[in-house]
Design a protein around this motif. Structure first.
Motif, PDB file in Angstrom:
ATOM      1  N   VAL A  12       0.167 -11.860 -14.953  1.00 26.44           N
ATOM      2  CA  VAL A  12       0.719 -11.290 -16.185  1.00 26.44           C
ATOM      3  C   VAL A  12      -0.341 -11.208 -17.277  1.00 26.44           C
ATOM      4  N   ALA A  13      -1.588 -11.524 -16.929  1.00 21.51           N
ATOM      5  CA  ALA A  13      -2.662 -11.566 -17.922  1.00 21.51           C
ATOM      6  C   ALA A  13      -2.915 -10.210 -18.577  1.00 21.51           C
ATOM      7  N   ASP A  14      -2.499  -9.133 -17.942  1.00 18.32           N
ATOM      8  CA  ASP A  14      -2.731  -7.804 -18.502  1.00 18.32           C
ATOM      9  C   ASP A  14      -1.697  -7.378 -19.530  1.00 18.32           C
ATOM     10  N   LEU A  15      -0.564  -8.073 -19.591  1.00 18.40           N
ATOM     11  CA  LEU A  15       0.528  -7.612 -20.445  1.00 18.40           C
ATOM     12  C   LEU A  15       0.190  -7.648 -21.935  1.00 18.40           C
ATOM     13  N   ARG A  16      -0.300  -8.765 -22.432  1.00 17.54           N
ATOM     14  CA  ARG A  16      -0.611  -8.866 -23.858  1.00 17.54           C
ATOM     15  C   ARG A  16      -1.701  -7.874 -24.270  1.00 17.54           C
ATOM     16  N   PRO A  17      -2.833  -7.788 -23.528  1.00 18.62           N
ATOM     17  CA  PRO A  17      -3.843  -6.790 -23.914  1.00 18.62           C
ATOM     18  C   PRO A  17      -3.308  -5.349 -23.898  1.00 18.62           C
ATOM     19  N   GLY A  29      16.030  -6.124 -24.744  1.00 18.31           N
ATOM     20  CA  GLY A  29      17.215  -6.904 -25.098  1.00 18.31           C
ATOM     21  C   GLY A  29      17.031  -8.399 -24.943  1.00 18.31           C
ATOM     22  N   VAL A  30      15.818  -8.880 -25.234  1.00 17.55           N
ATOM     23  CA  VAL A  30      15.540 -10.316 -25.144  1.00 17.55           C
ATOM     24  C   VAL A  30      14.914 -10.765 -26.462  1.00 17.55           C
ATOM     25  N   TRP A  31      14.742 -12.062 -26.635  1.00 15.30           N
ATOM     26  CA  TRP A  31      14.099 -12.608 -27.814  1.00 15.30           C
ATOM     27  C   TRP A  31      12.599 -12.388 -27.738  1.00 15.30           C
ATOM     28  N   PRO A  32      11.921 -12.220 -28.872  1.00 11.65           N
ATOM     29  CA  PRO A  32      10.458 -12.105 -28.862  1.00 11.65           C
ATOM     30  C   PRO A  32       9.782 -13.305 -28.201  1.00 11.65           C
ATOM     31  N   THR A  33      10.376 -14.469 -28.332  1.00 13.64           N
ATOM     32  CA  THR A  33       9.835 -15.668 -27.697  1.00 13.64           C
ATOM     33  C   THR A  33       9.780 -15.497 -26.176  1.00 13.64           C
ATOM     34  N   SER A  37       6.736 -13.418 -25.452  1.00 17.09           N
ATOM     35  CA  SER A  37       5.538 -14.208 -25.716  1.00 17.09           C
ATOM     36  C   SER A  37       5.282 -15.205 -24.591  1.00 17.09           C
ATOM     37  N   ARG A  38       6.322 -15.918 -24.160  1.00 16.40           N
ATOM     38  CA  ARG A  38       6.174 -16.905 -23.088  1.00 16.40           C
ATOM     39  C   ARG A  38       5.801 -16.221 -21.771  1.00 16.40           C
ATOM     40  N   LEU A  39       6.348 -15.046 -21.523  1.00 17.37           N
ATOM     41  CA  LEU A  39       6.019 -14.290 -20.322  1.00 17.37           C
ATOM     42  C   LEU A  39       4.546 -13.879 -20.353  1.00 17.37           C
ATOM     43  N   ARG A  72       2.087 -15.250 -21.920  1.00 16.72           N
ATOM     44  CA  ARG A  72       1.194 -16.408 -21.839  1.00 16.72           C
ATOM     45  C   ARG A  72       1.322 -17.168 -20.524  1.00 16.72           C
ATOM     46  N   GLY A  73       2.221 -16.727 -19.653  1.00 11.50           N
ATOM     47  CA  GLY A  73       2.383 -17.380 -18.359  1.00 11.50           C
ATOM     48  C   GLY A  73       3.138 -18.695 -18.431  1.00 11.50           C
ATOM     49  N   LEU A  74       3.880 -18.911 -19.511  1.00  8.27           N
ATOM     50  CA  LEU A  74       4.633 -20.160 -19.668  1.00  8.27           C
ATOM     51  C   LEU A  74       6.005 -20.093 -19.014  1.00  8.27           C
ATOM     52  N   SER A  75       6.490 -18.879 -18.798  1.00  4.83           N
ATOM     53  CA  SER A  75       7.737 -18.710 -18.062  1.00  4.83           C
ATOM     54  C   SER A  75       7.547 -17.535 -17.117  1.00  4.83           C
ATOM     55  N   ARG A  76       8.367 -17.483 -16.100  1.00  7.00           N
ATOM     56  CA  ARG A  76       8.206 -16.463 -15.070  1.00  7.00           C
ATOM     57  C   ARG A  76       9.492 -15.680 -14.895  1.00  7.00           C
ATOM     58  N   ASP A  77       9.366 -14.374 -14.962  1.00  7.30           N
ATOM     59  CA  ASP A  77      10.463 -13.463 -14.684  1.00  7.30           C
ATOM     60  C   ASP A  77       9.816 -12.204 -14.102  1.00  7.30           C
ATOM     61  N   ASP A  78       9.703 -12.164 -12.791  1.00  2.75           N
ATOM     62  CA  ASP A  78       8.987 -11.080 -12.129  1.00  2.75           C
ATOM     63  C   ASP A  78       9.598  -9.713 -12.422  1.00  2.75           C
ATOM     64  N   ASP A  79      10.928  -9.635 -12.449  1.00  2.00           N
ATOM     65  CA  ASP A  79      11.575  -8.354 -12.718  1.00  2.00           C
ATOM     66  C   ASP A  79      11.240  -7.857 -14.119  1.00  2.00           C
ATOM     67  N   LEU A  80      11.318  -8.752 -15.098  1.00  2.00           N
ATOM     68  CA  LEU A  80      10.983  -8.382 -16.469  1.00  2.00           C
ATOM     69  C   LEU A  80       9.511  -8.007 -16.576  1.00  2.00           C
ATOM     70  N   ALA A  81       8.639  -8.758 -15.931  1.00  2.00           N
ATOM     71  CA  ALA A  81       7.199  -8.476 -15.982  1.00  2.00           C
ATOM     72  C   ALA A  81       6.894  -7.091 -15.410  1.00  2.00           C
ATOM     73  N   HIS A  82       7.513  -6.736 -14.300  1.00  2.00           N
ATOM     74  CA  HIS A  82       7.287  -5.420 -13.698  1.00  2.00           C
ATOM     75  C   HIS A  82       7.829  -4.310 -14.603  1.00  2.00           C
ATOM     76  N   ALA A  83       9.028  -4.515 -15.129  1.00  2.00           N
ATOM     77  CA  ALA A  83       9.620  -3.513 -16.018  1.00  2.00           C
ATOM     78  C   ALA A  83       8.782  -3.371 -17.293  1.00  2.00           C
ATOM     79  N   TYR A  84       8.332  -4.481 -17.841  1.00  2.00           N
ATOM     80  CA  TYR A  84       7.500  -4.490 -19.044  1.00  2.00           C
ATOM     81  C   TYR A  84       6.213  -3.721 -18.790  1.00  2.00           C
ATOM     82  N   ARG A  85       5.545  -4.022 -17.674  1.00  2.00           N
ATOM     83  CA  ARG A  85       4.283  -3.363 -17.344  1.00  2.00           C
ATOM     84  C   ARG A  85       4.480  -1.853 -17.198  1.00  2.00           C
TER      85      ARG A  85
END
Length: 70
Positions: free
Chosen positions: A18-23, A40-44, A47-49, A51-64
């Protein structure tokens, strides 16, 4: 059942990066709040996604997918 359990416990699973998401988000001048509102989620959560502090593969793929087409 025991064989399947053993396979699950001994098989290496690759965790998507997920290192590419923030940049990507910063390069497009998109705020955490804008991303969070879109999904439809909190900014936190975003942010946690990022920074790799929490994992949600579906959200990460959709976000990317979303941030690359934004």
């Amino acid at each position: 059942m025991a064989r399947e359990m053993f396979r699950c416990l001994t098989t290496t699973v690759t965790v998507p990066g997920v290192a590419d998401l923030r940049p990507l988000r910063q390069a497009r001048n998109t705020t955490l709040t804008a991303v969070a509102q879109h999904f439809g989620v909190w900014p936190t959560t975003i942010s946690r996604l990022e920074r790799g502090l929490s994992r949600d593969d579906d959200l990460a793929h959709a976000y990317r997918d979303w941030i690359q087409t934004a």
